[in-house]
Motif scaffolding. Structure first.
Motif, PDB file in Angstrom:
ATOM      1  N   CYS A  17      10.573  20.815   1.028  1.00  0.00           N
ATOM      2  CA  CYS A  17       9.555  21.698   0.473  1.00  0.00           C
ATOM      3  C   CYS A  17       8.603  22.171   1.564  1.00  0.00           C
ATOM      4  CB  CYS A  17       8.782  20.985  -0.632  1.00  0.00           C
ATOM      5  SG  CYS A  17       7.810  19.575  -0.047  1.00  0.00           S
ATOM      6  N   ALA A  18       7.800  23.144   1.242  1.00  0.00           N
ATOM      7  CA  ALA A  18       6.780  23.624   2.173  1.00  0.00           C
ATOM      8  C   ALA A  18       5.725  22.545   2.366  1.00  0.00           C
ATOM      9  CB  ALA A  18       6.132  24.894   1.624  1.00  0.00           C
ATOM     10  N   PRO A  19       5.065  22.527   3.511  1.00  0.00           N
ATOM     11  CA  PRO A  19       4.026  21.512   3.742  1.00  0.00           C
ATOM     12  C   PRO A  19       2.961  21.494   2.653  1.00  0.00           C
ATOM     13  CG  PRO A  19       4.546  22.640   5.787  1.00  0.00           C
ATOM     14  CD  PRO A  19       5.276  23.377   4.702  1.00  0.00           C
ATOM     15  N   ILE A 164     -10.548   8.927  11.643  1.00  0.00           N
ATOM     16  CA  ILE A 164     -10.509   9.738  12.859  1.00  0.00           C
ATOM     17  C   ILE A 164      -9.568  10.923  12.628  1.00  0.00           C
ATOM     18  CG2 ILE A 164     -10.044   9.773  15.325  1.00  0.00           C
ATOM     19  CD1 ILE A 164     -12.356   7.959  14.513  1.00  0.00           C
ATOM     20  N   PRO A 165     -10.052  12.150  12.803  1.00  0.00           N
ATOM     21  CA  PRO A 165      -9.242  13.316  12.412  1.00  0.00           C
ATOM     22  C   PRO A 165      -7.992  13.557  13.249  1.00  0.00           C
ATOM     23  CG  PRO A 165     -11.584  13.883  12.578  1.00  0.00           C
ATOM     24  CD  PRO A 165     -11.428  12.525  13.181  1.00  0.00           C
ATOM     25  N   LEU A 166      -8.000  13.172  14.520  1.00  0.00           N
ATOM     26  CA  LEU A 166      -6.964  13.626  15.445  1.00  0.00           C
ATOM     27  C   LEU A 166      -5.587  13.046  15.148  1.00  0.00           C
ATOM     28  CD1 LEU A 166      -6.233  15.222  18.015  1.00  0.00           C
ATOM     29  CD2 LEU A 166      -6.782  13.162  19.328  1.00  0.00           C
ATOM     30  N   VAL A 167      -4.556  13.911  15.223  1.00  0.00           N
ATOM     31  CA  VAL A 167      -3.165  13.482  15.277  1.00  0.00           C
ATOM     32  C   VAL A 167      -2.455  14.372  16.286  1.00  0.00           C
ATOM     33  CG1 VAL A 167      -2.525  14.929  13.300  1.00  0.00           C
ATOM     34  CG2 VAL A 167      -1.049  13.039  13.975  1.00  0.00           C
ATOM     35  N   PHE A 186       1.834  20.319   7.968  1.00  0.00           N
ATOM     36  CA  PHE A 186       1.600  19.321   6.923  1.00  0.00           C
ATOM     37  C   PHE A 186       0.344  18.507   7.223  1.00  0.00           C
ATOM     38  CE2 PHE A 186       1.921  14.821   5.767  1.00  0.00           C
ATOM     39  CZ  PHE A 186       1.764  14.955   4.389  1.00  0.00           C
ATOM     40  N   TYR A 187       0.199  18.053   8.462  1.00  0.00           N
ATOM     41  CA  TYR A 187      -0.984  17.266   8.809  1.00  0.00           C
ATOM     42  C   TYR A 187      -2.262  18.079   8.613  1.00  0.00           C
ATOM     43  CZ  TYR A 187       1.757  13.458  10.943  1.00  0.00           C
ATOM     44  OH  TYR A 187       2.600  12.397  11.161  1.00  0.00           O
ATOM     45  N   VAL A 194      -5.120  18.717  14.404  1.00  0.00           N
ATOM     46  CA  VAL A 194      -3.805  18.572  15.021  1.00  0.00           C
ATOM     47  C   VAL A 194      -3.764  19.176  16.423  1.00  0.00           C
ATOM     48  CG1 VAL A 194      -1.345  19.111  14.792  1.00  0.00           C
ATOM     49  CG2 VAL A 194      -2.713  18.618  12.748  1.00  0.00           C
ATOM     50  N   ILE A 195      -3.208  18.411  17.367  1.00  0.00           N
ATOM     51  CA  ILE A 195      -2.793  18.944  18.657  1.00  0.00           C
ATOM     52  C   ILE A 195      -1.275  18.948  18.659  1.00  0.00           C
ATOM     53  CG2 ILE A 195      -2.674  18.566  21.142  1.00  0.00           C
ATOM     54  CD1 ILE A 195      -5.410  17.254  21.005  1.00  0.00           C
TER      55      ILE A 195
END
Length: 335
Positions: A17-19, A164-167, A186-187, A194-195
């Motif tokens: 499916c779509a994110p 913590i927001p970063l992934v 998705f994230y 996201v990076i």
């Protein structure tokens, strides 16, 4: 809505499916990182299935999520958020049977990661993206045993993942680029910052920077140059305050005044050759081990790990609010 290309799936297999349409997430591994992921996804309104081989995994995971929930309430829960949407399964296969996204958070052992990702690939629905929370291994090294390595990506979080927001997202040599793009989107939908990395780098970006600071700190303790408390205060009362607003590059650009980074490099560039850093890791002998452990016990000053976790969570939330990255109240979060 932006349409993200689907990762390659075998002929006849259902496309993922779509994110934006994901409703069920599987978390495999329920320690500090995996449990933090489960808490985050529950707070965002997803159904979460989880599996961990530990016999007390169910109890430990629910305790971790309950402890994180007050911070998540301050961050702002999704309308559908509920701890009751967690299901802990008896087997890995049950956990991922109908998952629309899989987050693997097993211990950092390469052979374990290879075997586990191969099992997940065999058990998860065709095309479903599988992400690893690895803190340092390249996906190229981990996807060697999977029948469909194209859907395997790194989704490296920071502890605790619910706060913590970063992934950091990156694929391996055999990863389908569409899987990387899908995972990144998705994230973002799931509330992360996201990076998306263009290439694999051991340790990724943030961990490499953390590791440089950590190694220097250990050298200073080992040489009697600074205590644990002094090292922590040097960051929390110094550059850490600036880094919460902008990173080291822009921070140093400001050191150049009106001339910016160009002036800073012209002025301070020669000091890069000064012997200020020792980036080789020190020998972790018994003396250093005991000094670091004792220093942390002294710095904790009687506070339990649970006390320190709550203190950290409150502080991070306050910083996010102060820097405008989080509404100042739950009411604002729903507007």
């Amino acid at each position: 809505m932006t349409v993200i290309p689907s990762p390659t799936t075998p002929p006849g297999s259902p496309a993922p499916c779509a994110p934006e349409d994901v409703r069920r997430v599987a978390c495999v591994g329920a320690g500090v990182i995996g449990g933090g992921w489960a808490a985050h996804f529950l707070a965002r309104g997803y159904d979460v299935t989880a599996w961990d081989p530990a016999p007390d995994a169910d109890v430990r995971l629910r305790r971790l999520i309950a402890a994180a929930w007050p911070a998540l309430e301050q961050l702002g829960l999704a309308d559908e958020a509920s701890q009751d949407r967690l299901t802990v399964t008896a087997t890995l296969e049950e956990a991922v049977a109908d998952a629309q996204f899989v987050q693997e958070s097993a211990p950092e052992k390469l052979d374990l990661k290879r075997d586990l990702l191969a099992r997940l690939d065999a058990a998860a629905p065709a095309g479903t993206v599988i992400a690893s929370s690895t803190s340092g291994y390249p996906m190229t090294d981990m996807q060697t045993k999977a029948a469909d390595p194209g859907r395997l990506v790194v989704g490296h979080p920071f502890n605790p993942p619910y706060l913590i927001p970063l992934v950091e997202v990156v694929g391996g040599e055999r990863t389908d680029p569409a899987a990387v793009e899908w995972a990144s989107r998705f994230y973002e939908v799931a509330g992360k910052s996201v990076i998306t990395m263009d290439r694999e780098v051991p340790g990724f970006i943030a961990n490499r920077l953390q590791e440089a600071l950590w190694r220097e700190a250990l050298h200073m303790v080992a040489n009697g140059e600074a205590t644990v408390a002094e090292i922590d205060a040097s960051i929390t009362e110094g550059p850490g305050l600036r880094w919460a607003v902008m990173g080291p590059m822009l921070t140093f650009a400001l050191a150049g005044g009106e001339g910016g980074m160009a002036h800073m490099l012209d002025h301070f560039g020669p000091s890069l050759k000064s012997p200020w850093t020792r980036l080789e890791a020190p020998e972790l002998d018994r003396a250093l081990y005991e000094a670091v452990v004792a220093g942390c016990d002294e710095a904790a000053d009687g506070r339990s790990i649970a006390d320190l976790v709550a203190e950290r969570d409150r502080g991070v939330i306050d910083i996010l609010r102060a820097t405008g990255r989080l509404p100042r109240s739950a009411e604002e979060a729903t507007r």
